[in-house]
Design a protein around this motif. Structure first.
Motif, PDB file in Angstrom:
ATOM      1  N   MET A 188       8.035 -14.640   0.330  1.00  0.00           N
ATOM      2  CA  MET A 188       7.535 -15.288   1.536  1.00  0.00           C
ATOM      3  C   MET A 188       6.291 -16.108   1.180  1.00  0.00           C
ATOM      4  N   GLY A 189       6.326 -17.387   1.485  1.00  0.00           N
ATOM      5  CA  GLY A 189       5.182 -18.253   1.237  1.00  0.00           C
ATOM      6  C   GLY A 189       4.137 -18.102   2.322  1.00  0.00           C
ATOM      7  N   THR A 190       2.871 -18.046   1.912  1.00  0.00           N
ATOM      8  CA  THR A 190       1.744 -17.989   2.846  1.00  0.00           C
ATOM      9  C   THR A 190       0.709 -19.017   2.378  1.00  0.00           C
ATOM     10  N   ARG A 191      -0.343 -19.186   3.140  1.00  0.00           N
ATOM     11  CA  ARG A 191      -1.390 -20.129   2.711  1.00  0.00           C
ATOM     12  C   ARG A 191      -2.121 -19.634   1.460  1.00  0.00           C
ATOM     13  N   GLU A 192      -2.047 -18.314   1.203  1.00  0.00           N
ATOM     14  CA  GLU A 192      -2.720 -17.733   0.040  1.00  0.00           C
ATOM     15  C   GLU A 192      -1.841 -17.746  -1.216  1.00  0.00           C
ATOM     16  N   GLY A 193      -0.510 -17.837  -1.023  1.00  0.00           N
ATOM     17  CA  GLY A 193       0.403 -17.810  -2.160  1.00  0.00           C
ATOM     18  C   GLY A 193       1.759 -17.256  -1.745  1.00  0.00           C
ATOM     19  N   ILE A 194       2.513 -16.790  -2.723  1.00  0.00           N
ATOM     20  CA  ILE A 194       3.852 -16.257  -2.470  1.00  0.00           C
ATOM     21  C   ILE A 194       3.817 -14.740  -2.543  1.00  0.00           C
ATOM     22  N   LEU A 195       4.228 -14.082  -1.454  1.00  0.00           N
ATOM     23  CA  LEU A 195       4.319 -12.620  -1.420  1.00  0.00           C
ATOM     24  C   LEU A 195       5.677 -12.188  -1.929  1.00  0.00           C
ATOM     25  N   GLU A 196       5.690 -11.119  -2.732  1.00  0.00           N
ATOM     26  CA  GLU A 196       6.959 -10.554  -3.190  1.00  0.00           C
ATOM     27  C   GLU A 196       6.757  -9.101  -3.586  1.00  0.00           C
ATOM     28  N   TRP A 197       7.795  -8.294  -3.309  1.00  0.00           N
ATOM     29  CA  TRP A 197       7.785  -6.891  -3.738  1.00  0.00           C
ATOM     30  C   TRP A 197       8.141  -6.849  -5.214  1.00  0.00           C
ATOM     31  N   LYS A 198       7.285  -6.198  -6.018  1.00  0.00           N
ATOM     32  CA  LYS A 198       7.513  -6.034  -7.459  1.00  0.00           C
ATOM     33  C   LYS A 198       7.606  -4.543  -7.755  1.00  0.00           C
ATOM     34  N   SER A 199       8.451  -4.173  -8.702  1.00  0.00           N
ATOM     35  CA  SER A 199       8.556  -2.757  -9.051  1.00  0.00           C
ATOM     36  C   SER A 199       7.253  -2.293  -9.700  1.00  0.00           C
ATOM     37  N   ALA A 216      -6.132  -4.808  -2.038  1.00  0.00           N
ATOM     38  CA  ALA A 216      -5.249  -3.702  -1.659  1.00  0.00           C
ATOM     39  C   ALA A 216      -3.912  -3.823  -2.368  1.00  0.00           C
ATOM     40  N   PHE A 217      -3.368  -2.657  -2.687  1.00  0.00           N
ATOM     41  CA  PHE A 217      -2.019  -2.561  -3.237  1.00  0.00           C
ATOM     42  C   PHE A 217      -1.189  -1.789  -2.233  1.00  0.00           C
ATOM     43  N   ILE A 218      -0.239  -2.479  -1.625  1.00  0.00           N
ATOM     44  CA  ILE A 218       0.620  -1.912  -0.590  1.00  0.00           C
ATOM     45  C   ILE A 218       1.898  -1.453  -1.273  1.00  0.00           C
ATOM     46  N   ARG A 219       2.229  -0.172  -1.098  1.00  0.00           N
ATOM     47  CA  ARG A 219       3.412   0.392  -1.765  1.00  0.00           C
ATOM     48  C   ARG A 219       4.480   0.777  -0.747  1.00  0.00           C
ATOM     49  N   HIS A 220       5.734   0.569  -1.183  1.00  0.00           N
ATOM     50  CA  HIS A 220       6.887   0.987  -0.386  1.00  0.00           C
ATOM     51  C   HIS A 220       8.065   1.198  -1.323  1.00  0.00           C
ATOM     52  N   ASP A 221       8.593   2.415  -1.308  1.00  0.00           N
ATOM     53  CA  ASP A 221       9.836   2.710  -2.023  1.00  0.00           C
ATOM     54  C   ASP A 221       9.811   2.283  -3.498  1.00  0.00           C
ATOM     55  N   GLY A 222       8.715   2.632  -4.193  1.00  0.00           N
ATOM     56  CA  GLY A 222       8.606   2.332  -5.628  1.00  0.00           C
ATOM     57  C   GLY A 222       8.244   0.893  -5.948  1.00  0.00           C
ATOM     58  N   LYS A 223       7.896   0.131  -4.930  1.00  0.00           N
ATOM     59  CA  LYS A 223       7.522  -1.273  -5.142  1.00  0.00           C
ATOM     60  C   LYS A 223       6.124  -1.527  -4.599  1.00  0.00           C
ATOM     61  N   ILE A 224       5.508  -2.574  -5.116  1.00  0.00           N
ATOM     62  CA  ILE A 224       4.163  -2.965  -4.716  1.00  0.00           C
ATOM     63  C   ILE A 224       4.219  -4.406  -4.221  1.00  0.00           C
ATOM     64  N   LEU A 225       3.617  -4.656  -3.069  1.00  0.00           N
ATOM     65  CA  LEU A 225       3.577  -6.013  -2.535  1.00  0.00           C
ATOM     66  C   LEU A 225       2.498  -6.789  -3.290  1.00  0.00           C
ATOM     67  N   MET A 226       2.939  -7.853  -3.957  1.00  0.00           N
ATOM     68  CA  MET A 226       2.028  -8.658  -4.761  1.00  0.00           C
ATOM     69  C   MET A 226       2.018 -10.082  -4.219  1.00  0.00           C
ATOM     70  N   ILE A 227       0.952 -10.797  -4.543  1.00  0.00           N
ATOM     71  CA  ILE A 227       0.863 -12.202  -4.167  1.00  0.00           C
ATOM     72  C   ILE A 227       0.626 -13.036  -5.418  1.00  0.00           C
ATOM     73  N   ASN A 228       1.400 -14.101  -5.548  1.00  0.00           N
ATOM     74  CA  ASN A 228       1.192 -15.067  -6.626  1.00  0.00           C
ATOM     75  C   ASN A 228       0.191 -16.080  -6.091  1.00  0.00           C
ATOM     76  N   ARG A 229      -1.002 -16.050  -6.655  1.00  0.00           N
ATOM     77  CA  ARG A 229      -2.139 -16.768  -6.087  1.00  0.00           C
ATOM     78  C   ARG A 229      -1.961 -18.283  -6.100  1.00  0.00           C
ATOM     79  N   GLU A 230      -2.257 -18.891  -4.957  1.00  0.00           N
ATOM     80  CA  GLU A 230      -2.147 -20.335  -4.768  1.00  0.00           C
ATOM     81  C   GLU A 230      -3.358 -21.081  -5.338  1.00  0.00           C
ATOM     82  N   LYS A 231      -4.518 -20.379  -5.392  1.00  0.00           N
ATOM     83  CA  LYS A 231      -5.736 -21.068  -5.828  1.00  0.00           C
ATOM     84  C   LYS A 231      -6.532 -20.207  -6.804  1.00  0.00           C
ATOM     85  N   ASN A 232      -7.568 -20.808  -7.379  1.00  0.00           N
ATOM     86  CA  ASN A 232      -8.433 -20.096  -8.311  1.00  0.00           C
ATOM     87  C   ASN A 232      -9.294 -19.097  -7.570  1.00  0.00           C
TER      88      ASN A 232
END
Length: 163
Positions: A96-107, A7-23
């Motif tokens: 925000m760090g999670t067990r899956e990786g780092i969440l961040e809003w990206k343009s 899923a790609f979650i959008r808000h105000d011109g940004k997309i919530l992305m996750i930097n993957r912790e694992k393969n």
């Protein structure tokens, strides 16, 4: 039936992305999602995974197609892809760090940049069409890999019912 959702979650011109912790694709930015559980529909799965990975409650994600791939001449694998627009970030503060990786809003601009090699490589193949809900119908965005390199891409129409 495919085994994964994205899923790609959008808000105000940004997309919530996750930097993957694992393969696979450890260290690359991607949408959020995960593996379908027995008896779960793709929509139920993506709603559950979004909640688990982000704490954000989504009610009606928009189905945007599937992404399929052939890794190194193996059988086809794939995932169902959704987009969800949210009005309120529900207190989600990033990074925000999670067990899956780092969440961040990206343009959107950053995510869609053809010079961006920080995302999972398949995003450059399908992301622009997936985000264009009014201009593109859901499709099968197929990639063939040789090791970690995409050697062929194809956009194919979807059958009437894929779920």
């Amino acid at each position: 039936m495919l085994r994964y959702t994205l899923a790609f979650i959008r808000h105000d011109g940004k997309i919530l992305m996750i930097n993957r912790e694992k393969n696979p694709w450890q260290g690359a930015w991607n949408g959020v999602g995960g593996k379908l559980e027995p008896g779960e529909s793709p929509e139920e799965c993506v709603v559950r995974e979004i909640g688990e990975e982000t704490g954000v409650s989504i009610k009606r994600p928009v189905f945007r197609g599937i992404v399929t791939w052939n890794p190194d001449s193996e059988p086809v694998q794939g995932m169902y892809v959704f987009v969800a627009d949210i009005r309120n970030m529900n207190g989600l503060s990033t990074p925000m760090g999670t067990r899956e990786g780092i969440l961040e809003w990206k343009s959107e601009e950053w995510v869609l940049s053809e010079s961006n090699y920080g995302t999972v490589p398949t995003l450059r193949v399908f992301m622009k069409a997936v985000l264009d809900i009014d201009g593109h119908r859901p499709a099968d965005y197929h990639c063939t890999f040789d090791h970690n390199r995409i050697i062929e891409t194809e956009v194919r129409p979807l059958p009437v019912k894929i779920r």
